[in-house]
Design a protein around this motif. Sequence first.
Motif, short mmCIF file in Angstrom:
data_model
loop_
_atom_site.label_atom_id
_atom_site.label_comp_id
_atom_site.label_asym_id
_atom_site.label_seq_id
_atom_site.Cartn_x
_atom_site.Cartn_y
_atom_site.Cartn_z
N THR A 318 46.53 42.85 38.14
CA THR A 318 46.96 42.92 38.01
C THR A 318 45.71 44.71 37.74
OG1 THR A 318 45.95 42.31 35.74
CG2 THR A 318 48.15 42.75 36.37
N ASP A 319 44.23 43.91 37.59
CA ASP A 319 42.85 45.09 37.11
C ASP A 319 42.42 44.73 38.60
OD1 ASP A 319 41.45 42.45 36.73
OD2 ASP A 319 40.51 43.29 35.18
N GLU A 377 59.16 53.50 45.79
CA GLU A 377 59.70 52.85 44.15
C GLU A 377 59.17 51.92 43.47
OE1 GLU A 377 62.87 53.79 40.90
OE2 GLU A 377 63.92 52.95 42.85
N GLU A 378 58.62 51.60 42.60
CA GLU A 378 57.30 50.44 41.90
C GLU A 378 58.84 49.53 41.81
OE1 GLU A 378 56.01 51.83 37.76
OE2 GLU A 378 58.05 51.50 36.59
N LEU A 383 53.69 37.89 40.11
CA LEU A 383 51.79 36.68 40.74
C LEU A 383 51.14 35.13 40.47
CD1 LEU A 383 50.31 39.95 38.59
CD2 LEU A 383 50.84 39.50 41.34
N GLY A 384 52.90 34.50 40.01
CA GLY A 384 52.16 33.13 40.14
C GLY A 384 51.22 32.28 41.37
N LEU A 419 52.01 36.98 34.18
CA LEU A 419 52.33 36.28 35.47
C LEU A 419 53.59 36.98 36.59
CD1 LEU A 419 55.22 33.70 33.43
CD2 LEU A 419 52.61 33.15 35.17
N SER A 420 53.49 38.71 36.59
CA SER A 420 53.99 39.88 36.98
C SER A 420 53.70 41.24 36.66
CB SER A 420 55.76 39.46 37.09
OG SER A 420 55.78 40.23 35.41
N TRP A 421 53.26 42.00 37.45
CA TRP A 421 53.06 42.81 37.61
C TRP A 421 53.97 44.10 38.05
CZ3 TRP A 421 51.50 45.64 42.52
CH2 TRP A 421 50.62 46.49 41.87
#
Length: 542
Positions: A318-319, A377-378, A383-384, A419-421
Motif C-alpha cells: 500500500t505504500d 477500474e479500480e 494482500l494476504g 489485508l487488502s488495497w
Amino acid sequence: MEKKKIIGIVASIIIVVLIVIGISYAFLAKKIVGEKGKIIYHTGSLDVILEEDSTVSLDLENAIPTIDEAGMKSDKVYRFTVKNNSSTDLNYEIYLDDDSEALEECGDCTAMQDKDVKYQLKKGDDSVVNTIENRKLKEDRVAAGKSNTYELRLWINIDATTDVLDKYFYGKIRVEVAQNLDTPSAVETLLAKYTNTADVQDYDVNYTKEDSSAKENKMYVFQHARAVQQANWNKDELVDYRYVGKDPNNYVTFNNETAGWRIIGIETVEDRNGGKEKRIKLIRKDPLTVGSTQTMVWDNKRTGVGSAVDTSGSNDWTDSRLMYLLNPNHTEEKTGVSGSIYWNRQSGNCPTGKDDGMTACDFSEVGLLPESREMVEEAKWFLGGTASWDSASTGMVNQWYSYERGATVYFSSSRPRQLSWIGSVGLLYPSDYGYATSGGSATNRDQCLNTVDIYHWMDSYAECSQNNWLFDADHFQWTISSSSKDASSAFMIARGGLVNSTEGNVNYLLSAIRPVVYLKADVLYTSGDGSSSNPFVLERKA
C-alpha cells in the motif's frame, strides 16, 4: 366435486414470459401448458423450458395443514427449467400468481389467503421457503448458454386456521426476464464463445488429449473454496475462468499495443463499497523497460520512511515505491520517486538499489493512454501472505489462493499491514501463475496442482512451469504478494519456474514488472479470436 370439510390446493402451473426492454413490458406468451413431458417456448434468444414428471397440475386433495419439514419432503414436485440460448447473461424473477381463469372455471370455489399457502423453490442446494404473500419466489440469473432447473412444492401453512376449509388455490408461474438488447459486454461475449464446458481437470496437454490444442484456446472454469476475506461470497462469485497452457489464444490489443496484453481470466472483483461483478483481468505481455533493463526493485524506502523499519525496504504494497509508480494520484513529494508516471504515460525516476536509490525511466511511449485509463477500474486487491510455502503441505496452488485472500500478514505495531488495497494497477498473484499450467507428459496438470508445490516447479517438475504461458525464462517476475515472515520479503516467480520469497530483499533483487489491471465490466468486445495474429480487440462502451 363435493367440498365437505376438504381443504384443497390445485396449482395449475403456467409459464408466463415477460421480456423487459427499458421500462416497457410485453406478454409474449400467455400460457404454456404441459402435456407429460417437455415443452419448449422460444422467443428471440430466450428459451423457457417446462419439464415435468407427469402433468401440469399439483393436486393436494384432502390436504391438511402441514409442517415445513413434511412439506419440503412431499413427492408432489413440479419441475421447470429456464434456459438461456443467447450470448448475454440474463437476470429474471420468478413469481407465483393467481390464476383467476382457473378459479372462475372451478365454479363457486373461494381462493385461499396468501398467508395460508407455503412453498419451497429449490435449485440444487439453494432453497427458498416462505408463504406466497410476497408473490415473488426468487430473483436469479442465468448465464449465456446455460440453464437453471427448479423444483416447486406447495403445502398448507401449519399455522392456518379453519378459515382454509373449503378454500382453493389456483396459481401460475410467471418468469420476468430482463433482456438487455445492447451490445453484449466483452465479459459476456468471452464467456459465451471462449469458455470450455468441460471440467478443468479433464485437461492436461496434447500429450494425452487429441483436442487439447483447441481446448487450450478457451478459458476453463475454476470453483474455489471460500477464503477468509471471501466470507460473504456465494458459490457463483467463487467461480472464475482462466486461460491454461503454454500459449493459449488470450492475446489482446490494449493501450495501442497490438497483441501486447493477455487475458489472465475473468474473475469476481470487489469494488471499494463491497459490490461484486465479473471482470476481465489483463497482464502486459512483456515487462516494462527501465533504463537499459527490464527489472526494478519492489520497494527501497530508507528506515523510518512510511512502513520501512530497516534499510531493506518494506513489503507493504500500500505504500511501496512500485505501487506509487504504477497508480494514479501519487506525487513525487509524497513518494520520493516520480509517482504515477506509468499511469500518466510520463518519464521520471524509478527506484533502484537501497535507501531511496533512483534511476531514470521513461514510460512516455508505453504508459497508459487516456482511453486505456478509461477502460480500467479500480478494484480490491488481496494482500494476504504466508510464512511457509516450500513444501507439499504448504505450497500447493489452492493454498496460495487462500493465502492471498487470507488474514495472515506481517505484524507491525507501529504500522499494521492491510489485508487488502483498493487500486488500479497491480501485479500477478502467485496463484494466477499456478493455475495457468497445463502440465506435461511426465508431470501432468493434476500433479502440478495437487502433488507438487510451486516452490519445486523446476528440474524434475519443470513441465509445470514450461507449459505455463505466464512463465518467463528470461526474467524473475514480481508478484503483489508478500511474506508474513518479516517486514521486507515479497514473492517472485524465478526464471527457473519456482515461486519463492526474496528473503528480506525487496530493495535489492531486481525483477520484471508486468502491470496487471481489471477492466470495467461494460468494456465491449469488437473483434478477434485471441490468437497473436488476430488478437481480441476491446473498446470502452460509449
